[in-house]
Each structure stands twice: as structure tokens, then as C-alpha cells.
Design an enzyme around this catalytic site. Structure first.
Site, PDB file in Angstrom:
ATOM      1  N   GLN A 237       0.827  -1.206   0.000  1.00  0.00           N
ATOM      2  CA  GLN A 237       0.000   0.000   0.000  1.00  0.00           C
ATOM      3  C   GLN A 237       0.861   1.256   0.000  1.00  0.00           C
ATOM      4  O   GLN A 237       0.385   2.331  -0.337  1.00  0.00           O
ATOM      5  CB  GLN A 237      -0.904   0.010   1.239  1.00  0.00           C
ATOM      6  CG  GLN A 237      -1.988  -1.039   1.208  1.00  0.00           C
ATOM      7  CD  GLN A 237      -2.894  -0.996   2.416  1.00  0.00           C
ATOM      8  OE1 GLN A 237      -3.089  -2.016   3.060  1.00  0.00           O
ATOM      9  NE2 GLN A 237      -3.454   0.153   2.739  1.00  0.00           N
ATOM     10  N   ARG A 384      -9.195  -0.021   7.456  1.00  0.00           N
ATOM     11  CA  ARG A 384     -10.228   0.882   6.962  1.00  0.00           C
ATOM     12  C   ARG A 384     -10.572   1.899   8.045  1.00  0.00           C
ATOM     13  O   ARG A 384     -11.729   2.058   8.467  1.00  0.00           O
ATOM     14  CB  ARG A 384     -11.463   0.101   6.565  1.00  0.00           C
ATOM     15  CG  ARG A 384     -12.208   0.832   5.453  1.00  0.00           C
ATOM     16  CD  ARG A 384     -13.057  -0.053   4.640  1.00  0.00           C
ATOM     17  NE  ARG A 384     -13.660   0.710   3.577  1.00  0.00           N
ATOM     18  CZ  ARG A 384     -14.129   0.175   2.475  1.00  0.00           C
ATOM     19  NH1 ARG A 384     -14.033  -1.107   2.285  1.00  0.00           N
ATOM     20  NH2 ARG A 384     -14.692   0.915   1.569  1.00  0.00           N
ATOM     21  N   CYS A 385      -9.538   2.600   8.455  1.00  0.00           N
ATOM     22  CA  CYS A 385      -9.642   3.432   9.645  1.00  0.00           C
ATOM     23  C   CYS A 385      -8.449   4.368   9.632  1.00  0.00           C
ATOM     24  O   CYS A 385      -7.384   3.986   9.200  1.00  0.00           O
ATOM     25  CB  CYS A 385      -9.568   2.499  10.853  1.00  0.00           C
ATOM     26  SG  CYS A 385      -8.999   3.203  12.380  1.00  0.00           S
ATOM     27  N   GLU A 760     -12.947   5.229   4.649  1.00  0.00           N
ATOM     28  CA  GLU A 760     -12.984   4.612   5.983  1.00  0.00           C
ATOM     29  C   GLU A 760     -14.324   4.816   6.676  1.00  0.00           C
ATOM     30  O   GLU A 760     -14.697   4.055   7.560  1.00  0.00           O
ATOM     31  CB  GLU A 760     -11.894   5.210   6.894  1.00  0.00           C
ATOM     32  CG  GLU A 760     -10.598   5.608   6.214  1.00  0.00           C
ATOM     33  CD  GLU A 760      -9.882   4.449   5.588  1.00  0.00           C
ATOM     34  OE1 GLU A 760     -10.125   3.317   6.014  1.00  0.00           O
ATOM     35  OE2 GLU A 760      -9.105   4.669   4.643  1.00  0.00           O
TER      36      GLU A 760
END
Ligand code: CDP
Length: 806
Positions: A237, A384-385, A760
């Protein structure tokens, strides 16, 4: 102008710029199976690596015998910590500044820890050889309970740190202590509690979960001995961070490392850091002189790569009796597993957890977080935060419901009364965060009206009465959640990773015929970046989105960037893209002025062209200006039309949302049906409404999975009992409820195009909304907080505890 001349609006529509539901360009290759993933990379002479892993949760490694494995036909090398020590790579730095064993060095600290790396001519031969590596273990006492980690006599996890007195942010309190970190004003918070009319206190646990991308982590390392160069393809990523850290660890000069992240099948934070498999593949390629591929299987991914959450939050709220919040305190134990490999900005060992005051106007607040070591896998990533905002949002949203219950107020009404008001923005929270913009009451009001909230509560009242009369065995729950996110890490003054400031970048090159390429330091893992960055450029430069190629994931060609996670792409690289466009546009304006023989100031921008003010028939389109940039520039001007921008955001962006969920629970089976789920999101300026909707559907599905069934669970012996999709709940289309999505638009005042992140948000807001709904269903029977996950069995147990099965 005649009737056939397209209007500005028609020309704008053709560009498919911001606000357009442009179809995802990357899907053309994905739906045809023509993506290029790491698994598709096959190099001549490529070898395959596989890892020997510990069956123990905690054990001393007495002996490793690799002879039988090495003798198996097809096996080329077997690497252990002893091999890695010869190149000083037995341990590696983590993103959090800790060190982590690459391969077991004397001890194993969690089940499935990496012990040896086998390299063979085929994947099958490597897997067979793994079975032949003989390891003698002596088991040690195990602790997987973070609440016991700092007790007397708890098993010492990190013997290598036993003499270390200081953590990253102060003195260590115990040999299993990682760090203590606090934020807010303790004295002010204590004073608020001292004079509060009403207080609540609740231990709220966010269990350990896993991002579980469908594509597991993998890489191909290819070391060229002649050039001394390493090419590393991988599921990264943040490719540039891998290059820099790779160079620091391996001592290969950074310009001789080429990191390429091809298509990625989901990341969700799991693919930010570096794993032992990568290091072993690199070493194996150096040792063998051949490319080496390493691919995790599902069990390895779920049980050893970066987990998320595992926060134990003891939260308190103080309020007046008429329902105004006056203070917040929270003490948290964070389970970091065996090594501190959290992906947090250096200054924030508990991430952005101090956003815990949420969307409410708390005059005083304080939080203290202790990180601890246990016999679990390392990680602690922003699944996802945005760092730890998800834990914070869950904690405050559950606590607000508990307080509403104690006050006898409706949870939505209680929130409405305490939400930060529109006129308070920019709003500085008791923790010092400056929320950029918001219109919270409007959002909550819209959400309540959309679901007919009043009627739902009336229906619930009637159902509760019927339940009490024994006429139904069904409980109805209504979950309300209002969340504020903090995304766009980050302002470099606040955020860095291992000393690398968290800016991001975009480089745009417009070709003579008016098409172009944009290269970025971010890396899409499914978010549709190839589509949306081109839309920003289309609107900014007046060139069709279809004429722009977006390229990410190659450290040789992309400008330096910190990658994609925590919804930072739009707030940071989206801004860099707009700013680079504006540099190009400024040059194009000078060229237009020269060509039209007017002063720059006499020109105005109209969708895709500069025209002479008051004389719109005289204009030069951006396509004409691109051509001119290569052969008709004003005297003294450099030819060409390109620009680069490194964008260091002045602040985070603060998207928000109001979610409402309705569930029906069968108390005899614990079965929970999600009747409705309504999600209103505000992410500022919307670049692609269709992609936003897709992001929200995906994030809500993950939130559903987390709230309703996921947990990476360890038994007391340190065995991870949920390491496959047979045991770890991954919702499919069959279980997933229908999502109703909605929006308001409150642009960010400091972002060049007013956009905030969105990826997110649904995970952050969705989890508390589901949990509030389940808890709300039971609340009238006297419960305050039922811990997640709310699978059927636990929900049945909640009913059982209340004596509902008698
Ligand atoms: O960093 P990441 O890509 O995961 O998250 P993001 O910045 O929230 O963007 C996710 C996707 O939603 C990207 O394709 C964005 O361009 C898109 N998006 C949008 O269309 N409008 C926004 N205001 C925010 C994101």
C-alpha cells in the site's frame, strides 16, 4: 456562437470531471480477469519460498534441524535466523520503532510465528520441505489477555527488552509495557466529573479483528548481482516507504531498489507494513542469485499479518441532568501482540484515538492509553480506519447510548443536543483537534426524517409492550450513530512514519496532443484511483478524464509519497493533483495570453479554455495550449507542460456521517435480521458519487462483519482459533443487508477542491450503529452494554442472561 455551439455546461459534462458518475476505468481489466497481480508475475528461473511456523504460542526454540528439508529434491536453500544473522537481518525495525524477529531467534512469541524459510524450485516442493524442518521447542507459559499483561508474574514476552526502562513516550511500567500515552486535560476532566449530575462508566471492548483482503500478502524479489540492484514486486500500500525502509535495513542504496506494487486485491491497512516473508525473499534472492516468490495462504494471512483494534476502553461520561455532556475520561489497554508493529504516525502511539470526544461538544476530556505485549501476532493497523479513529468512534458512540439510557433520553435526541453546532466550526476539541467543517444537526435531522425515526420508535414501543405481554418473541432495536472521522494524514508537523514526513505528491505531464499522465505516490487497492484522479484533472484543466492515464505503484516513476491508507488519498494526493493542475494552468494562461496578444489578467477560465474577458469568441482551448506548449511558447519560457506538487496539508479533513439501523432479534435463537440500514455521509466535495457509494457499500459490509461476528480469537494456550474463513466470519452477498445511502455536502475549507476522504467512514460509523441497534433492542430489559461481536450465539447468551429463555 450559433445554436449548435455547445454550452459551457455541455462541454463540462463531456469532460466527465468532478461530480460525474464516471464508470471505473480499471474495471475493464478487472472484470475480464486481465488484472496484473503479484501472482501473475513469473520470472525466468523463479524460485518459491515457504515459511516454517511455530505451533506454539510461546516457546523456547532449542534446536532447528534443516538437513532433511535441504535434502529434498528441488530444495535450493533453507534459511533460519542464524543465516539472517550473517547479513544482520535476523531482526527488522517495525513501523512503530520497535524491532521484530524476522525468523525465530531463540524464542517464539506467538502461534504461527516465522521460524525458517524454505526456498525450492516449486511451491509444492517448498511446502513439502516445510514439513521436514525439525524444530525442538520447550513450551513457556502463555498470556493472551491484555488485562493481565502488566500483572505480577505475567509471562515475560520480550526478553530482549527486559532492561529497557523507557518506552517511546515515557517510562515503561512493566516488562510487558510498550508505551503510555495521554491526551487532553486530566484536571479539567476530573473537575467536570466532581460536579456532574450524572455519570456513566463502561468497559467497552473492540475485539481483535483482521482486514482480511481477498488477495493475501505476497512478493517477488529479484536481486541482480551484476548491477547490485533489487527489484521487488509486492502487495504494497506504501511502495516508497518499503523502498526507504528496505534500503535502511538491507544497506542496498535506495536508488538501486525498485519497488513495484502492481494491481492489489484489497489492502485495508493489512499491506502497509513489512513482513518477514518479504525480508526472507530478498535474502533468498541475494543468496541464490535467482528471483524468489513468496505467497501467503489464508491461514498465514489471518493469523500472522497485521491485525486491527484489540482495544479495551474503560470510558466515563459526565453530564448534567438535563442531558448536556460536561466531561469525558477514558483509560485504554491496547493489545499490541508480541512486537509493536502498529502503523501509526510516530507522535501518536495510540493513533488518532484522542478523537474520542467524537462529534460532541465536550468542554473537558482526558484519555490515557497503555500499550502491552501479549503472545499474539503483531500489527495494530488502521483497518479501513484512520489510525485508531474506529476504536474511538465505537467507544464514544456506545458510551453516548449508555448515558442516554441512564438519563432516560432518546439516543438521537441526546446526540442532537450535544452535537457540535454549525456556527462552532472550525471547532477545537478538548483534545486539541481542529475540526475543519461540519453541519451535524442538518445531517442527523435528514437521517431521522429519511427513516421516519419517530414512527420507528412508536413501533418499537408497541413491540416492547407486546414482548412484555408475551405476545411476541422478537425484540426490535434501533441503532443511531453519529461519527466524525479524522483523515488525511497528514500535516507533516503532526505526522511522520519513522521520520518520513507524511505529505504526498502528484506529477502531471500533459502531452502535445492534450492527453496526459499523472503519477502519484499513493496506491489504489480497489478504490478506483485511476478513475477519480483523472476526474480532478478533467475539471481543473478542462481535458477529458478519458485522456488522462493515472499511474501509481512504481517507485522509479512516481514522485515520493506515503501511500494509501486511512482515507488519505483524496485529502492529500487529491489536493496535490489539484495543485499540480493549477501550476500547469498558470503556465497555459501565459501561453494563451501570448497567443491572443492580451495581458494574462484579461483572460478568464471557461471550463476547458481561456477566453478574453468581454470577448468570449476569442479563446484558446487547453488542447490548443498543450500543442502550443511544445512549439509556440512566449520568448524566454521553457517549453513543455508539466508540473509536480508535494502537498503538505495544513490540517486533517473531518468527514462525518449519521447512520441509523433497525434490527429484529429472535430471542430464542439469537438470530438477528437487519431490517434497514441507512447511511448518510458527508465527505465534502464529491468527486465520483458512484465510487463513493461503492466505497460505502464495501465499508458497511465490513462493519456488518465486524459487529455481527468477527473476532481473531486465541485460546488460553495461545492457539489462534479463527484462522480460516470456516471460523472467521466474512460476510458474502447472502448475509449482507441492503444499504440505503444518502449524503450532505460540507466542503473542507482548507482543501483545494473541498474534498474530504470517504473510504474509511462506513467502517467507522457502521460498527457502532450495528452495535447500538443490538444493545438498544435489549436496553429496556436493563442491560447497558453487550460486547461485540453480536453473533447469534452471543445474542442468544444475552437473552439467556436476562432469563428470557425460562
Ligand atoms: O485513501 P483511499 O483511496 O483509501 O480513500 P479516499 O481518499 O476516501 O478515496 C476513496 C475513493 O473515493 C477514491 O477513488 C476517491 O477518489 C473517492 N472519493 C470521492 O470520489 N470523493 C471524495 N470526496 C472522497 C473520495
Amino acid at each position: 456562437m450559433n445554436d449548435m455551439t455547445p454550452t459551457s455546461a455541455e462541454r463540462a459534462a463531456k469532460l466527465e470531471g468532478m461530480g460525474c458518475k464516471r464508470k471505473r476505468v480499471e474495471d475493464i481489466r478487472f472484470v475480464q480477469g486481465k488484472g496484473n497481480y503479484v501472482d501473475d508475475i513469473k520470472l525466468p528461473g523463479m524460485l518459491y519460498g515457504d515459511l516454517v511456523r511455530s505451533p506454539h504460542g510461546h516457546a523456547r526454540v532449542k534446536k532447528i534441524d534443516t538437513a532433511k528439508a535441504a535434502a529434498l529434491p528441488g530444495v535450493v536453500a533453507v534459511i533460519t535466523a542464524e543465516t539472517l544473522k550473517t547479513v544482520n537481518l535476523a531482526w527488522m525495525p517495525t513501523l512503530a520503532g520497535d524491532t521484530q524477529m524476522v525468523l525465530a531467534d531463540g524464542k517464539v512469541l506467538f502461534q504461527n510465528q516465522e521460524v525458517a524459510f524454505v526456498v525450492a524450485e516449486s511451491r509444492e516442493a517448498a511446502a513439502d520441505a516445510v514439513e521436514l524442518v525439525e524444530v525442538e521447542y520447550e513450551s513457556l507459559p502463555v498470556n493472551v489477555d491484555p488485562l493481565k499483561a502488566m500483572t505480577d508474574g505475567a509471562p515475560m514476552i520480550r526478553e530482549d527488552l527486559k532492561d529497557k526502562t523507557d518506552g517511546a513516550h515515557g517510562k515503561r511500567k512493566h516488562y510487558n509495557h510498550v508505551f503510555s500515552w495521554q491526551a487532553g486535560d486530566k484536571a479539567a476532566a476530573d473537575a467536570a466529573f466532581a460536579k456532574a449530575d450524572v455519570t456513566i462508566k463502561e468497559m467497552i471492548i473492540y475485539p481483535r479483528v483482521h482486514p482480511c483482503p481477498l488477495e493475501t500478502c505476497q512478493c517477488v524479489a529479484s536481486f541482480d548481482k551484476i548491477k547490485g540492484e533489487l527489484t521487488l514486486w509486492g502487495t504494497f500500500q506504501a511502495p516508497h516507504v518499503i523502498r526507504t525502509v528496505g534500503s535502511l535495513i538491507s544497506k542496498i542504496p535506495e536508488h538501486k531498489i525498485h519497488v513495484i506494487a502492481p494491481d492489489i486485491g484489497g489492502g485495508f491497512g493489512n499491506k502497509v507494513g513489512a513482513y518477514p516473508g518479504y525480508i526472507c525473499s530478498i535474502v533468498a534472492s541475494i543468496v541464490t542469485g535467482r528471483p524468489v516468490k513468496w505467497t501467503e495462504d489464508r491461514i498465514e494471512n489471518l493469523s500472522t499479518t497485521a491485525f486491527a483494534r484489540d482495544f479495551y476502553m474503560d470510558v466515563e461520561i459526565a453530564a448534567t441532568k438535563d442531558g448536556r455532556v460536561t466531561g469525558l475520561r477514558c483509560y485504554t489497554i491496547a493489545d499490541h501482540g508480541a512486537f509493536d508493529a502498529c502503523a501509526n504516525a510516530t507522535k501518536w502511539p495510540a493513533g488518532l484515538f484522542s478523537i474520542i470526544s467524537g462529534s460532541y461538544d465536550f468542554p473537558a476530556a482526558y484519555c490515557l492509553v497503555d500499550g502491552v505485549y501479549t503472545n499474539k501476532a503483531p500489527g495494530g493497523v488502521a483497518y479501513r480506519c484512520s489510525f485508531r479513529v474506529t476504536e474511538a468512534a465505537y467507544c464514544i458512540e456506545r458510551a453516548m447510548d449508555v448515558m442516554a439510557q441512564k438519563l432516560g433520553m432518546d439516543p438521537a435526541e441526546f446526540r442532537m443536543k450535544n452535537l457540535i453546532r454549525r456556527e462552532q466550526f472550525p471547532y477545537t476539541s478538548a483534545f486539541g483537534w481542529q475540526y475543519d467543517s461540519g453541519d451535524y444537526q442538518t445531517a442527523l435531522k435528514k437521517a431521522m426524517e429519511s427513516v421516519s425515526y419517530k414512527q420507528l420508535r412508536e413501533e418499537q414501543k408497541a413491540k416492547r409492550a407486546a414482548f412484555k405481554r408475551g405476545e411476541t418473541r422478537e425484540l426490535m432495536g434501533i441503532g443511531v450513530a453519529f461519527f466524525t472521522e479524522i483523515v488525511g494524514a497528514g500535516p507533516s508537523r503532526a505526522c511522520d512514519i519513522l521520520g518520513i514526513a507524511m505529505f504526498d505528491s502528484a506529477e502531471i505531464r500533459i502531452h502535445p496532443t492534450g492527453s496526459g499522465i499523472c503519477r502519484l505516490g499513493t496506491k489504489s487497492q480497489g478504490q478506483g484511483h485511476e478513475t477519480t484522479y483523472a476526474q480532478i484533472i478533467a475539471t481543473e484543466l478542462g481535458l477529458p478524464a478519458d485522456s488522462i492515464t493515472v499511474e501509481e505503484g512504481n517507485t522509479d516513476t512516481a514522485p515520493y509519497g506515503l501511500g494509501t491508507y486511512g482515507s488519505r488519498s483524496t485529502p492529500v494526493s487529491g489536493a496535490a493533483t489539484a495543485m499540480a493542475c493549477r501550476k500547469i494552468k498558470a503556465k497555459a494562461q501565459m501561453i494563451a495570453a501570448y497567443m491572443l496578444e492580451v495581458h494574462d489578467d484579461d483572460l478568464e477560465w471557461d471550463v476547458d479554455r481561456f477566453r478574453v474577458k468581454g470577448n468570449p469568441e476569442r479563446f484558446k482551448t487547453m488542447t490548443e495550449l498543450a500543442w502550443a506548449a511544445y512549439h509556440e511558447v512566449p520568448p524566454g519560457m521553457e517549453p513543455g507542460l508539466e508540473a509536480i506538487n508535494y502537498y503538505d496539508p495544513p490540517n486533517f479533513t473531518y468527514p462525518f456521517g449519521a447512520y441509523i439501523c433497525v434490527v429484529d432479534i429472535d430471542v430464542d435463537t439469537g438470530q438477528t435480521k437487519v431490517r434497514r440500514f441507512y447511511a448518510l455521509d458527508d465527505c465534502g466535495t464529491r468527486i465520483n458519487p458512484m465510487i463513493i457509494e461503492g466505497q460505502i457499500h464495501g465499508g458497511l459490509t465490513e462493519a456488518f462483519g465486524i459487529a455481527m461476528g468477527q473476532e481473531i480469537h486465541y485460546d488460553d494456550d495461545g492457539n489462534v482459533t479463527t484462522a480460516s474463513f470456516m471460523d472467521y466470519f466474512l460476510p458474502t452477498a447472502v448475509e449482507t443487508p441492503h444499504w440505503e445511502t444518502d449524503w450532505t455536502t460540507t466542503p473542507s475549507p482548507h482543501h483545494p477542491i473541498g474534498a474530504k476522504g470517504v473510504g474509511e467512514s462506513p467502517n467507522v460509523g457502521g460498527v457502532p450503529c450495528f452495535s447500538n441497534a443490538i444493545n438498544d433492542a435489549f436496553a429496556f430489559l436493563g442491560t447497558t452494554h453487550i460486547q461485540m461481536p453480536h453473533d447469534h450465539w452471543r445474542t442468544w447468551m444475552a437473552a439467556e442472561k436476562l432469563g428470557l429463555h425460562a
